[in-house]
Design a protein around this motif. Structure first.
Motif, PDB file in Angstrom:
ATOM      1  N   ILE A 121       4.169  16.014 -50.267  1.00 57.22           N
ATOM      2  CA  ILE A 121       4.766  14.735 -49.891  1.00 57.22           C
ATOM      3  C   ILE A 121       6.095  14.961 -49.179  1.00 57.22           C
ATOM      4  O   ILE A 121       6.381  14.355 -48.137  1.00 57.22           O
ATOM      5  N   LYS A 122       6.905  15.860 -49.715  1.00 54.87           N
ATOM      6  CA  LYS A 122       8.216  16.126 -49.124  1.00 54.87           C
ATOM      7  C   LYS A 122       8.073  16.699 -47.714  1.00 54.87           C
ATOM      8  O   LYS A 122       8.829  16.333 -46.802  1.00 54.87           O
ATOM      9  N   VAL A 123       7.108  17.573 -47.520  1.00 58.26           N
ATOM     10  CA  VAL A 123       6.866  18.148 -46.194  1.00 58.26           C
ATOM     11  C   VAL A 123       6.379  17.072 -45.224  1.00 58.26           C
ATOM     12  O   VAL A 123       6.841  16.987 -44.081  1.00 58.26           O
ATOM     13  N   ALA A 124       5.454  16.236 -45.680  1.00 61.28           N
ATOM     14  CA  ALA A 124       4.921  15.176 -44.809  1.00 61.28           C
ATOM     15  C   ALA A 124       6.022  14.207 -44.393  1.00 61.28           C
ATOM     16  O   ALA A 124       6.114  13.821 -43.213  1.00 61.28           O
ATOM     17  N   VAL A 125       6.861  13.819 -45.334  1.00 55.85           N
ATOM     18  CA  VAL A 125       7.955  12.893 -45.026  1.00 55.85           C
ATOM     19  C   VAL A 125       8.938  13.537 -44.049  1.00 55.85           C
ATOM     20  O   VAL A 125       9.430  12.887 -43.113  1.00 55.85           O
ATOM     21  N   ALA A 126       9.224  14.834 -44.235  1.00 53.32           N
ATOM     22  CA  ALA A 126      10.143  15.531 -43.336  1.00 53.32           C
ATOM     23  C   ALA A 126       9.574  15.628 -41.924  1.00 53.32           C
ATOM     24  O   ALA A 126      10.299  15.440 -40.932  1.00 53.32           O
ATOM     25  N   ALA A 144       7.389  13.585 -40.604  1.00 54.19           N
ATOM     26  CA  ALA A 144       7.419  12.233 -40.038  1.00 54.19           C
ATOM     27  C   ALA A 144       8.820  11.917 -39.505  1.00 54.19           C
ATOM     28  O   ALA A 144       8.972  11.316 -38.432  1.00 54.19           O
ATOM     29  N   GLY A 145       9.831  12.351 -40.242  1.00 50.22           N
ATOM     30  CA  GLY A 145      11.202  12.135 -39.789  1.00 50.22           C
ATOM     31  C   GLY A 145      11.498  12.891 -38.510  1.00 50.22           C
ATOM     32  O   GLY A 145      12.175  12.379 -37.604  1.00 50.22           O
TER      33      GLY A 145
END
Length: 528
Positions: A442-447, A449-450
């Protein structure tokens, strides 16, 4: 008995009769329901009365005990149930002698949930099974001294809700809240593990077992592994991980022990075959424990909430002397034993948690921008024995060479020994760790996306999950809480999700069952 909390449930509808597919008896299943009812009673006692951390610790322990393949021992389930009831009377000491009982803190009859309207039953099941999974993560964080009031208070809230008469409109937001709080709980455990054992880094883990005495340790509890490594140091005994313990090799404070040698066996559901007459003891620290066969019954040890009749249990003192003595007695193999993964590989790689992946985020972003990486696939989750799970192996084999496969949990054993090479200087398969390490994904996906100034749903990312037990439920609810759409779930959809609730999930989140590897890949890649 009635139980439909895991993926292998009989007829994809529910286990009834004398035993469940997992191996637990009807008596055990009924005792687990009784324990759940006592937990609801304790939670309701806490709702309007002061309580301390010892109460939520008991709630977490009780919930964890009821997860599939954790506890098959009727006596220990009875003991934790009485522990829960005693704790209730610490919270409301005058309740048992009250002359005008309100009944609010009585044990709840869980059959009322199973007999409810199917949509109510579906939502309450999602809540109950979700907090059971979340309890496992909270338990492991607690062991390391990490707690969170929001997480602890939600266990009380959710358990109370299970005992109330509430409609769908009121239950739906609480179901989504399970996912929200579970995200916080996974972050707590990630912090506990990394601050205690260091940030995971990629490591190649051999599947060869060296000659001589050894111990196999399985489950999720890194603290138990650390204690075992300390107690076996300089004793001529090698330690091998199994199942969900594999990611331990990536933690600096654990891999510094030179007698932590490699990984034994594959996924949890193969243990009855792989442990058959093994010349070494096996220590179970959490699920997944299967009914123990006679050929290795004398060498199985349990600890923490895991329990099985007649097996030696290591208590809170964590004195692993019986395990060590058994390893020396059995002696291990006479010569090095070369095992392979499911696909014939001789080693596996793990350690691609968010700390590692995000450290090369600029390289990943550049590779996407220049077209070297076209797509990301998150393929992970629980493994299991039901036919059809070869879907995940075939899916990964057929992914294009310009794609990256992120994986986690024991579902990775279907394909983690495949040699798929690299793309843009990065390995195509990146094992992020255990099921709780969905937080890393999740943290990688959010990063990402950012970095691309878009939403996660707009990334060239497809999510294909396999589920088996309750930790997968809370992770799915977390993904839904984050608004992540178009998740493919298999090999079957949960039996406890009613048609109306499934329609809601399809309409609002685009969730769908897995199809064929070829068909699903075509669908995913056409989205680019």
């Amino acid at each position: 008995m009635f139980c439909f909390q895991c993926e292998q449930t009989a007829g994809c509808s529910g286990c009834t009769g004398s035993a469940g597919v997992c191996g637990k008896t009807a008596d055990t299943a009924n005792l687990q329901d009784e324990l759940t009812g006592a937990l609801i009673g304790l939670a309701r006692a806490c709702e309007n009365n002061p309580h301390d951390e010892s109460v939520t610790d008991v709630l977490i322990e009780g919930l964890f005990t009821t997860i599939t393949n954790v506890n098959f021992n009727d006596e220990t389930i009875k003991e934790i149930t009485e522990k829960v009831r005693k704790k209730k009377y610490e919270v409301v000491p005058n309740c048992s002698i009250c002359t005008a009982k309100c009944g609010n803190t009585d044990d709840y009859d869980v059959k009322k949930i199973w007999d409810a309207d199917e949509d109510i039953r579906s939502l309450k099941s999602l809540i109950l099974f979700g907090i059971r999974g979340m309890a496992a993560y909270a338990y492991h964080a607690n062991v390391l001294g990490y707690r969170d009031d929001t997480v602890n208070n939600f266990f009380i809230k959710a358990l109370c809700v299970l005992g109330y008469d509430m409609g769908k409109e009121a239950l739906l937001p609480i179901t989504m809240e399970v996912g929200e709080v579970n995200l916080r709980c996974m972050e707590l455990l990630d912090k506990a593990n990394t601050e205690t054992y260091g940030t995971p880094t990629p490591v190649k883990v051999p599947l060869t077992v060296e000659k001589g005495p050894f111990i196999v340790i399985t489950g999720h509890d890194l603290y138990d592994l650390k204690q075992l490594l300390e107690q076996t140091k300089d004793k001529g005994i090698n330690i091998y991980t199994h199942g969900e313990m594999l990611p331990a090799h990536a933690y600096p404070e654990l891999k510094k022990y030179t007698h932590l040698k490699g990984n034994f066996g594959t996924a949890w559901q193969n243990q009855q075959k792989e442990f058959d007459n093994i010349p070494a003891p096996v220590l179970f620290t959490t699920n997944c424990l299967m009914p123990v066969k006679e050929s290795y019954a004398d060498r199985v040890f349990t600890t923490e909430v895991v329990s099985y009749p007649e097996m030696v249990h290591i208590g809170e003192d964590k004195d692993f002397t019986p395990v060590i003595e058994k390893a020396l007695e059995l002696g291990g193999y006479d010569e090095d034993k070369h095992f392979t993964g499911i696909n014939g590989g001789h080693e596996v790689v793990t350690g691609f948690a968010h700390g590692t992946v995000l450290s090369v985020a600029d390289k990943v972003v550049e590779a996407v921008k220049n077209g070297d990486i076209k797509h990301f696939f998150l393929v992970g989750g629980c493994d299991g024995a039901r036919p059809g799970r070869n879907y995940y192996t075939e899916f990964v084999k057929q992914t294009p060479k310009n794609s990256v496969i992120l994986t986690l949990a024991c579902g990775k054993y279907r394909f983690n020994d495949l040699e798929l090479g690299e793309v843009a200087g990065l390995p195509r398969i990146m094992d992020m760790g255990q099921c709780n390490d969905a937080f890393s994904a999740i943290k990688v996906a959010v990063a990402l996306a950012g970095a691309f100034d878009c939403s996660v749903n707009e990334l060239p990312l497809s999510i294909v999950l396999s589920w088996y037990e309750q930790k997968a439920v809370c992770i799915l609810l977390t993904l839904l809480h984050l608004g992540i759409n178009n998740i493919h779930l298999g090999p079957t959809l949960p039996a406890f999700v009613s048609p109306n609730i499934l329609d809601f999930l399809v309409e609002n989140f685009g969730i769908s069952p897995t199809g064929t590897p070829e068909g699903d890949l075509k669908k995913f890649l056409n989205m680019d």
